[in-house]
Enzyme design. Structure first.
Site, PDB file in Angstrom:
ATOM      1  N   LYS A   9      17.878 -22.482 -33.760  1.00  0.00           N
ATOM      2  CA  LYS A   9      17.473 -23.013 -35.075  1.00  0.00           C
ATOM      3  C   LYS A   9      18.692 -23.501 -35.861  1.00  0.00           C
ATOM      4  O   LYS A   9      19.678 -23.919 -35.259  1.00  0.00           O
ATOM      5  CB  LYS A   9      16.631 -21.982 -35.835  1.00  0.00           C
ATOM      6  CG  LYS A   9      15.433 -21.506 -35.001  1.00  0.00           C
ATOM      7  CD  LYS A   9      14.362 -20.814 -35.790  1.00  0.00           C
ATOM      8  CE  LYS A   9      13.218 -20.412 -34.861  1.00  0.00           C
ATOM      9  NZ  LYS A   9      12.115 -19.755 -35.535  1.00  0.00           N
ATOM     10  N   GLU A 168       3.165 -20.523 -29.233  1.00  0.00           N
ATOM     11  CA  GLU A 168       3.872 -19.840 -30.322  1.00  0.00           C
ATOM     12  C   GLU A 168       2.941 -19.698 -31.518  1.00  0.00           C
ATOM     13  O   GLU A 168       2.849 -20.610 -32.348  1.00  0.00           O
ATOM     14  CB  GLU A 168       5.087 -20.673 -30.772  1.00  0.00           C
ATOM     15  CG  GLU A 168       6.282 -20.588 -29.894  1.00  0.00           C
ATOM     16  CD  GLU A 168       7.579 -20.727 -30.712  1.00  0.00           C
ATOM     17  OE1 GLU A 168       8.471 -19.912 -30.494  1.00  0.00           O
ATOM     18  OE2 GLU A 168       7.689 -21.625 -31.544  1.00  0.00           O
ATOM     19  N   GLY A 235      13.619 -16.953 -30.810  1.00  0.00           N
ATOM     20  CA  GLY A 235      14.349 -17.412 -31.982  1.00  0.00           C
ATOM     21  C   GLY A 235      15.433 -16.416 -32.363  1.00  0.00           C
ATOM     22  O   GLY A 235      16.520 -16.393 -31.784  1.00  0.00           O
ATOM     23  N   GLY A 236      15.116 -15.540 -33.311  1.00  0.00           N
ATOM     24  CA  GLY A 236      16.083 -14.590 -33.876  1.00  0.00           C
ATOM     25  C   GLY A 236      16.953 -13.867 -32.858  1.00  0.00           C
ATOM     26  O   GLY A 236      18.179 -13.808 -33.010  1.00  0.00           O
TER      27      GLY A 236
END
Ligand code: 13P
Length: 253
Positions: A9, A168, A235-236
Site C-alpha cells: 500500500k 477480499e 496488507g498490514g
C-alpha cells in the site's frame, strides 16, 4: 503451488524506509527454502525499480498496485502498463476496494485495466468482494458475481490463466475480522462456477483464486489451507518481513 502477495500500500514512505525493509526482507528470507510458494511484493510505483533490482535473480517477484489502460499519451499522473513492465513488474493489483472507494474506480475501468495488463504480459491480481452493508443484506454472492462478470468482459478464455483472482471482503480488510473457512470456500466456488459458465470447464480451472483481508500467520491455515485457496493477498502483515515470511511457511506446508 501457493501464491503469497504482499500489498505494501502507501507505505515505506521514503528511501530510507525502503532500504531498511529490503535489507530486513533479505535477512529474514536467508536460509528459508520455500518449495511451494511464489512470493510477489507490490510496493508503490516509485519503489518498483529498486525492489526489482534488489531481488534480481531471486525467487521474489515484483508487482504494482495500479496501472492505467493506455500505453502512453496525455494522461497526467497515470502510469503505463509498459512502464511497469520495463521497471520489472510481472503482476499488478487491479480493482482493489480502496481504489474503488477512494478513487471511484468502476467495473468498466477495472475491465480496461485487466485487459491492458494482460496485453502487456503482466498478470492482473483482480480483487473482488462485498462490503459490510452488502454482507448484512445477504448480497455477497450477487456483488462478487457482478464484479467478476464485469471485470472479465471481452477477455478471451485463452488469457484466463494469467489472472489471479483475490477474494477480499471489504469488511475484513485491516479490521482483524475474517470470514470462516466455509464462507471463503463458497466465494471461491462461486467464482469458479462463473468461470465455468462463461469459459467452459477446461479454461475455468486455470486461474488461481486467493484470499485477502486481515491475514496473519496464525490464521493463514484457516483462511488459505482449510478453505482450499491458492494463496493470500496480505496488507498490514506484509510490512513486517518476519511476519510475512511466517505466512509463507504456513502456505508452504
Ligand atoms: P490487510 O491484510 O491489512 O487486512 O489488507 C488486505 C488488503 O487490502 C490486501 O490487498
Amino acid at each position: 503451488m501457493k501464491w503469497l502477495i504482499g500489498n505494501l500500500k502507501m507505505n515505506l514512505i521514503n528511501s530510507q524506509e525502503r532500504e531498511d525493509y529490503l535489507k530486513l526482507f533479505k535477512k529474514e528470507k536467508k536460509g528459508k527454502r520455500l518449495k511451494n510458494v511464489e512470493i510477489i511484493l507490490c510496493p508503490s510505483f516509485t519503489h518498483l525499480e529498486s525492489f526489482a533490482n534488489y531481488f534480481k535473480g531471486e525467487e521474489i517477484k515484483i508487482g504494482a498496485q495500479n496501472l492505467f489502460w493506455e500505453k502512453s499519451g496525455s494522461f497526467t499522473g497515470e502510469v503505463s502498463p509498459e512502464t511497469l513492465k520495463s521497471l520489472g513488474a510481472s503482476a499488478v493489483i487491479v480493482g482493489h476496494s480502496e481504489r474503488r472507494k477512494y478513487f471511484q474506480e468502476t467495473d468498466k475501468m477495472i475491465n480496461l485495466k485487466i485487459k491492458a495488463a494482460i496485453k502487456t504480459g503482466i498478470s492482473p491480481i483482480f480483487c473482488v468482494g462485498e462490503n459490510a452493508k452488502e454482507k448484512e443484506a445477504d448480497l455477497a454472492a450477487k456483488v462478487i458475481a457482478k464484479q467478476v462478470m464485469a471485470g472479465l468482459e471481452g477477455i478471451p478464455r485463452s488469457q484466463l490463466g494469467n489472472i489471479i483472482f483475490a477474494y477480499e471482503p471489504v469488511w475484513a480488510i485491516g479490521t482483524g475480522l475474517t470470514p470462516c473457512s466455509n464462507e471463503i470456500l463458497s466465494a471461491k466456488l462461486l467464482i469458479r462456477k462463473m468461470l465455468v459458465n462463461k469459459f467452459g470447464l477446461k479454461y475455468a480451472q486455470a486461474p488461481k483464486i486467493i484470499y485477502g483481508g486481515s491475514v496473519n500467520f496464525k490464521i493463514a491455515d484457516q483462511v488459505c489451507m482449510a478453505s482450499e485457496m491458492d494463496g493470500a493477498l496480505v496488507g498490514g502483515e506484509s510490512l513486517s518481513p518476519h511476519s510475512f515470511l511466517k505466512i509463507a511457511e504456513v502456505l508452504d506446508n
